[in-house]
Design an enzyme around this catalytic site. Structure first.
Site, PDB file in Angstrom:
ATOM      1  N   SER A 119      28.783   4.520 -14.705  1.00  0.00           N
ATOM      2  CA  SER A 119      28.096   3.883 -13.574  1.00  0.00           C
ATOM      3  C   SER A 119      28.048   2.376 -13.717  1.00  0.00           C
ATOM      4  CB  SER A 119      26.639   4.331 -13.543  1.00  0.00           C
ATOM      5  OG  SER A 119      26.527   5.668 -13.257  1.00  0.00           O
ATOM      6  N   HIS A 140      34.755   5.704 -10.540  1.00  0.00           N
ATOM      7  CA  HIS A 140      33.313   5.897 -10.354  1.00  0.00           C
ATOM      8  C   HIS A 140      33.017   6.654  -9.055  1.00  0.00           C
ATOM      9  CE1 HIS A 140      29.094   3.926  -9.777  1.00  0.00           C
ATOM     10  NE2 HIS A 140      28.996   5.120 -10.317  1.00  0.00           N
ATOM     11  N   GLU A 152      34.656   4.077  -6.593  1.00  0.00           N
ATOM     12  CA  GLU A 152      34.960   2.703  -7.035  1.00  0.00           C
ATOM     13  C   GLU A 152      36.024   2.831  -8.125  1.00  0.00           C
ATOM     14  OE1 GLU A 152      31.340  -0.454  -7.039  1.00  0.00           O
ATOM     15  OE2 GLU A 152      30.991   1.216  -8.391  1.00  0.00           O
ATOM     16  N   ASN A 190      26.192  -0.180  -8.326  1.00  0.00           N
ATOM     17  CA  ASN A 190      24.912  -0.180  -9.044  1.00  0.00           C
ATOM     18  C   ASN A 190      24.337  -1.565  -9.289  1.00  0.00           C
ATOM     19  OD1 ASN A 190      24.213   2.544  -9.230  1.00  0.00           O
ATOM     20  ND2 ASN A 190      25.944   2.830 -10.619  1.00  0.00           N
TER      21      ASN A 190
HETATM   22  N1  CAA Z   1      25.968  19.065  -3.835  1.00  0.00           N
HETATM   23  C1  CAA Z   1      26.837  19.452  -2.879  1.00  0.00           C
HETATM   24  N2  CAA Z   1      26.586  19.353  -1.557  1.00  0.00           N
HETATM   25  C2  CAA Z   1      25.384  18.881  -1.205  1.00  0.00           C
HETATM   26  C3  CAA Z   1      24.412  18.476  -2.150  1.00  0.00           C
HETATM   27  C4  CAA Z   1      24.746  18.583  -3.520  1.00  0.00           C
HETATM   28  N3  CAA Z   1      23.908  18.202  -4.491  1.00  0.00           N
HETATM   29  N4  CAA Z   1      23.327  18.037  -1.485  1.00  0.00           N
HETATM   30  C5  CAA Z   1      23.583  18.172  -0.183  1.00  0.00           C
HETATM   31  N5  CAA Z   1      24.825  18.677  -0.006  1.00  0.00           N
HETATM   32  C6  CAA Z   1      25.490  18.933   1.277  1.00  0.00           C
HETATM   33  C7  CAA Z   1      24.780  20.028   2.058  1.00  0.00           C
HETATM   34  O1  CAA Z   1      25.287  21.284   1.735  1.00  0.00           O
HETATM   35  C8  CAA Z   1      25.106  19.656   3.474  1.00  0.00           C
HETATM   36  O2  CAA Z   1      26.417  20.058   3.796  1.00  0.00           O
HETATM   37  P1  CAA Z   1      26.764  20.703   5.202  1.00  0.00           P
HETATM   38  O3  CAA Z   1      25.923  20.011   6.223  1.00  0.00           O
HETATM   39  O4  CAA Z   1      28.198  20.431   5.355  1.00  0.00           O
HETATM   40  O5  CAA Z   1      26.414  22.090   5.008  1.00  0.00           O
HETATM   41  C9  CAA Z   1      25.151  18.140   3.469  1.00  0.00           C
HETATM   42  O6  CAA Z   1      25.347  17.763   2.084  1.00  0.00           O
HETATM   43  C10 CAA Z   1      23.861  17.537   3.982  1.00  0.00           C
HETATM   44  O7  CAA Z   1      22.805  18.097   3.216  1.00  0.00           O
HETATM   45  P2  CAA Z   1      21.350  18.442   3.763  1.00  0.00           P
HETATM   46  O8  CAA Z   1      21.425  18.711   5.228  1.00  0.00           O
HETATM   47  O9  CAA Z   1      20.766  19.490   2.892  1.00  0.00           O
HETATM   48  O10 CAA Z   1      20.508  17.166   3.432  1.00  0.00           O
HETATM   49  P3  CAA Z   1      20.699  15.679   3.869  1.00  0.00           P
HETATM   50  O11 CAA Z   1      21.225  15.538   5.244  1.00  0.00           O
HETATM   51  O12 CAA Z   1      19.417  15.041   3.503  1.00  0.00           O
HETATM   52  O13 CAA Z   1      21.831  15.104   2.911  1.00  0.00           O
HETATM   53  C11 CAA Z   1      22.404  13.938   0.964  1.00  0.00           C
HETATM   54  C12 CAA Z   1      21.757  15.195   1.524  1.00  0.00           C
HETATM   55  C13 CAA Z   1      23.886  13.894   1.342  1.00  0.00           C
HETATM   56  C14 CAA Z   1      22.286  14.042  -0.550  1.00  0.00           C
HETATM   57  C15 CAA Z   1      21.668  12.690   1.553  1.00  0.00           C
HETATM   58  O14 CAA Z   1      20.286  12.816   1.322  1.00  0.00           O
HETATM   59  C16 CAA Z   1      22.146  11.400   0.960  1.00  0.00           C
HETATM   60  O15 CAA Z   1      23.182  10.857   1.353  1.00  0.00           O
HETATM   61  N6  CAA Z   1      21.374  10.848  -0.013  1.00  0.00           N
HETATM   62  C17 CAA Z   1      21.716   9.603  -0.668  1.00  0.00           C
HETATM   63  C18 CAA Z   1      22.786   9.862  -1.690  1.00  0.00           C
HETATM   64  C19 CAA Z   1      23.199   8.602  -2.400  1.00  0.00           C
HETATM   65  O16 CAA Z   1      22.737   7.511  -2.147  1.00  0.00           O
HETATM   66  N7  CAA Z   1      24.131   8.783  -3.339  1.00  0.00           N
HETATM   67  C20 CAA Z   1      24.571   7.718  -4.182  1.00  0.00           C
HETATM   68  C21 CAA Z   1      23.727   7.721  -5.436  1.00  0.00           C
HETATM   69  S1  CAA Z   1      24.151   6.391  -6.485  1.00  0.00           S
HETATM   70  C22 CAA Z   1      25.511   6.938  -7.285  1.00  0.00           C
HETATM   71  O17 CAA Z   1      25.976   8.024  -7.149  1.00  0.00           O
HETATM   72  C23 CAA Z   1      26.126   5.964  -8.233  1.00  0.00           C
HETATM   73  C24 CAA Z   1      25.562   5.921  -9.590  1.00  0.00           C
HETATM   74  O18 CAA Z   1      26.310   5.544 -10.476  1.00  0.00           O
HETATM   75  C25 CAA Z   1      24.153   6.218  -9.917  1.00  0.00           C
HETATM   76  P1  NAD Z   2      24.070  14.721 -16.720  1.00  0.00           P
HETATM   77  O1  NAD Z   2      22.970  14.473 -17.681  1.00  0.00           O
HETATM   78  O2  NAD Z   2      23.827  15.563 -15.508  1.00  0.00           O
HETATM   79  O3  NAD Z   2      25.318  15.378 -17.475  1.00  0.00           O
HETATM   80  C1  NAD Z   2      25.899  14.891 -18.648  1.00  0.00           C
HETATM   81  C2  NAD Z   2      26.621  16.064 -19.318  1.00  0.00           C
HETATM   82  O4  NAD Z   2      27.437  15.554 -20.366  1.00  0.00           O
HETATM   83  C3  NAD Z   2      25.676  17.090 -19.935  1.00  0.00           C
HETATM   84  O5  NAD Z   2      26.033  18.390 -19.493  1.00  0.00           O
HETATM   85  C4  NAD Z   2      25.907  16.940 -21.444  1.00  0.00           C
HETATM   86  O6  NAD Z   2      25.762  18.154 -22.157  1.00  0.00           O
HETATM   87  C5  NAD Z   2      27.349  16.437 -21.453  1.00  0.00           C
HETATM   88  N1  NAD Z   2      27.721  15.690 -22.662  1.00  0.00           N
HETATM   89  C6  NAD Z   2      26.992  14.781 -23.343  1.00  0.00           C
HETATM   90  N2  NAD Z   2      27.704  14.305 -24.381  1.00  0.00           N
HETATM   91  C7  NAD Z   2      28.923  14.912 -24.331  1.00  0.00           C
HETATM   92  C8  NAD Z   2      30.098  14.851 -25.132  1.00  0.00           C
HETATM   93  N3  NAD Z   2      30.160  14.062 -26.205  1.00  0.00           N
HETATM   94  N4  NAD Z   2      31.151  15.636 -24.801  1.00  0.00           N
HETATM   95  C9  NAD Z   2      31.102  16.465 -23.735  1.00  0.00           C
HETATM   96  N5  NAD Z   2      30.004  16.557 -22.928  1.00  0.00           N
HETATM   97  C10 NAD Z   2      28.933  15.802 -23.240  1.00  0.00           C
HETATM   98  O7  NAD Z   2      24.617  13.280 -16.303  1.00  0.00           O
HETATM   99  P2  NAD Z   2      25.382  12.851 -14.952  1.00  0.00           P
HETATM  100  O8  NAD Z   2      24.373  12.434 -13.958  1.00  0.00           O
HETATM  101  O9  NAD Z   2      26.387  13.865 -14.627  1.00  0.00           O
HETATM  102  O10 NAD Z   2      26.086  11.515 -15.458  1.00  0.00           O
HETATM  103  C11 NAD Z   2      27.292  11.544 -16.182  1.00  0.00           C
HETATM  104  C12 NAD Z   2      27.985  10.196 -16.118  1.00  0.00           C
HETATM  105  O11 NAD Z   2      28.258   9.892 -14.745  1.00  0.00           O
HETATM  106  C13 NAD Z   2      27.180   9.013 -16.660  1.00  0.00           C
HETATM  107  O12 NAD Z   2      28.052   8.085 -17.248  1.00  0.00           O
HETATM  108  C14 NAD Z   2      26.551   8.439 -15.398  1.00  0.00           C
HETATM  109  O13 NAD Z   2      26.216   7.087 -15.504  1.00  0.00           O
HETATM  110  C15 NAD Z   2      27.686   8.633 -14.401  1.00  0.00           C
HETATM  111  N6  NAD Z   2      27.257   8.694 -12.998  1.00  0.00           N
HETATM  112  C16 NAD Z   2      26.084   9.295 -12.664  1.00  0.00           C
HETATM  113  C17 NAD Z   2      25.712   9.344 -11.322  1.00  0.00           C
HETATM  114  C18 NAD Z   2      24.439  10.008 -10.908  1.00  0.00           C
HETATM  115  O14 NAD Z   2      24.002   9.827  -9.763  1.00  0.00           O
HETATM  116  N7  NAD Z   2      23.791  10.785 -11.743  1.00  0.00           N
HETATM  117  C19 NAD Z   2      26.551   8.798 -10.344  1.00  0.00           C
HETATM  118  C20 NAD Z   2      27.770   8.209 -10.724  1.00  0.00           C
HETATM  119  C21 NAD Z   2      28.103   8.152 -12.073  1.00  0.00           C
END
Ligand code: CAA
Ligand code: NAD
Length: 282
Positions: A119, A140, A152, A190
């Site tokens: 991330s 990503h 990304e 991020n």
């Molecule tokens: N896995 C698979 N599919 C999922 C799901 C999941 N965890 N959650 C929801 N869905 C699907 C549902 O099945 C539904 O599909 P259909 O309509 O085609 O059946 C669709 O997504 C919409 O879901 P819901 O109607 O249940 O709920 P919603 O409209 O509130 O949408 C959401 C759910 C798509 C998660 C929405 O809330 C959303 O976009 N949230 C923000 C997500 C976001 O910002 N993601 C980026 C996070 S940051 C990141 O990823 C980077 C990082 O490194 C941290």
């Molecule tokens: P998570 O905690 O759901 O899953 C991590 C998994 O990795 C666990 O099942 C753990 O058992 C496994 N693991 C740990 N060490 C390991 C190793 N040495 N070999 C094999 N498996 C191992 O975490 P996540 O949310 O899936 O995040 C995973 C990666 O993806 C991180 O680098 C995170 O920053 C990135 N990421 C996360 C998100 C998010 O929204 N959570 C979005 C984009 C990218």
């Protein structure tokens, strides 16, 4: 550069989602985790997602069986010997990732691309743990992977152009949209998203409003699909903290300091949805 055999490291919420979309696109997938129970949990989520697709008429039962049949369990990194690309999605920790990449470098065939779903961590530093930095790249995905369109793509300092192009082509084959970004802490997604989430946590910490009120303001006022605290729980508070630490250390700027409340929750094991408790209870 032909890619057919994909290995995904980590069967958590991201690794499971990546394995699912790769298998749906016709790739043969090895899904690896250090814990068998995490693999089983990851596969159960994939199966549930596919069943929903069948119920909604987007996929036939035979197609679901075909997708699941393309995913193979792996509990040993040695399985990387047959991979054309490895996509690592283990925890957001530089030491863990460098150790995985150093091992993969010894095991994977010479032609294999080593990608990280990190991330925020610098791709160049992960690549330096290998003897093939030209084949290391950031890929990503966003959470939830089956739904979110963006990937990304991050070049490390030494990443070859052919490797970039192969990963870009693969991303399109997964029906995702690739966006090229440079190798800076937090990349683009991020660097912008996580300070907003951290600020929302400070807003609870300082008692400006309740968590529900903060989420409501951002949902109704800014049209965000989830409030920032709900989103933090969804991402995982451990991952949020790791990302803030990477930004803080990487830029050396106090504006990125992680909120003490975020640290406290992570220390308590309140990691959000995945552990049943974070800002909310699940
Ligand atoms: N896995 C698979 N599919 C999922 C799901 C999941 N965890 N959650 C929801 N869905 C699907 C549902 O099945 C539904 O599909 P259909 O309509 O085609 O059946 C669709 O997504 C919409 O879901 P819901 O109607 O249940 O709920 P919603 O409209 O509130 O949408 C959401 C759910 C798509 C998660 C929405 O809330 C959303 O976009 N949230 C923000 C997500 C976001 O910002 N993601 C980026 C996070 S940051 C990141 O990823 C980077 C990082 O490194 C941290
Ligand atoms: P998570 O905690 O759901 O899953 C991590 C998994 O990795 C666990 O099942 C753990 O058992 C496994 N693991 C740990 N060490 C390991 C190793 N040495 N070999 C094999 N498996 C191992 O975490 P996540 O949310 O899936 O995040 C995973 C990666 O993806 C991180 O680098 C995170 O920053 C990135 N990421 C996360 C998100 C998010 O929204 N959570 C979005 C984009 C990218």
């Amino acid at each position: 550069m032909t890619i057919q055999r994909v290995m995904v490291i980590g069967a958590g919420q991201m690794g499971g989602g990546i394995a699912q979309v790769c298998a749906q696109a016709g790739y043969d997938v090895l899904l690896n985790d250090i814990k068998e129970e995490s693999y089983e949990k990851g596969l159960a989520v994939i199966s549930k997602n596919l069943s929903r697709n069948v119920e909604k008429g987007r996929m036939s039962e035979d197609e679901k069986t075909g997708v699941l049949g393309r995913i193979t369990k792996s509990l040993d990194l040695q399985d990387a010997k047959n991979a054309d690309i490895v996509i690592e999605a283990a925890v957001e920790n530089m030491e863990v990732k460098r150790s995985i990449f150093a091992k993969l470098d010894e095991i994977a065939p010479d032609h294999a691309i080593l990608a990280s779903n990190t991330s925020s961590l610098p791709i160049t530093e992960i690549a330096a743990a290998t003897n093939r930095p030209e084949k290391v790249i950031g890929m990503h995905f966003m959470n939830p992977v089956p739904v979110m369109k963006l990937v990304e793509i991050i070049r490390g300092l030494a990443t070859d152009n052919d490797v970039y192009e192969a990963v870009e082509t693969m991303t399109k084959k997964l029906s995702k949209v690739p966006v090229e970004v440079n190798d800076f802490p937090g990349f683009v997604a991020n660097r912008i998203l996580m300070p907003m989430i951290n600020e929302a946590i400070y807003t609870v910490y300082e008692g400006v409003a309740t968590k529900e009120a903060i989420d409501e303001v951002m949902k109704l006022g800014m049209n965000h699909p989830m409030g920032p605290l709900q989103l933090a729980d969804f991402i995982g508070l451990d991952t949020c903290l790791y990302i803030m630490e990477t930004l803080h250390e990487g830029f050396g700027d106090s504006k990125y300091r992680p909120c003490p409340l975020l640290r406290k929750y992570v220390k308590a094991g309140w990691l959000g949805k995945k552990t049943g408790r974070g800002f909310y209870q699940y």
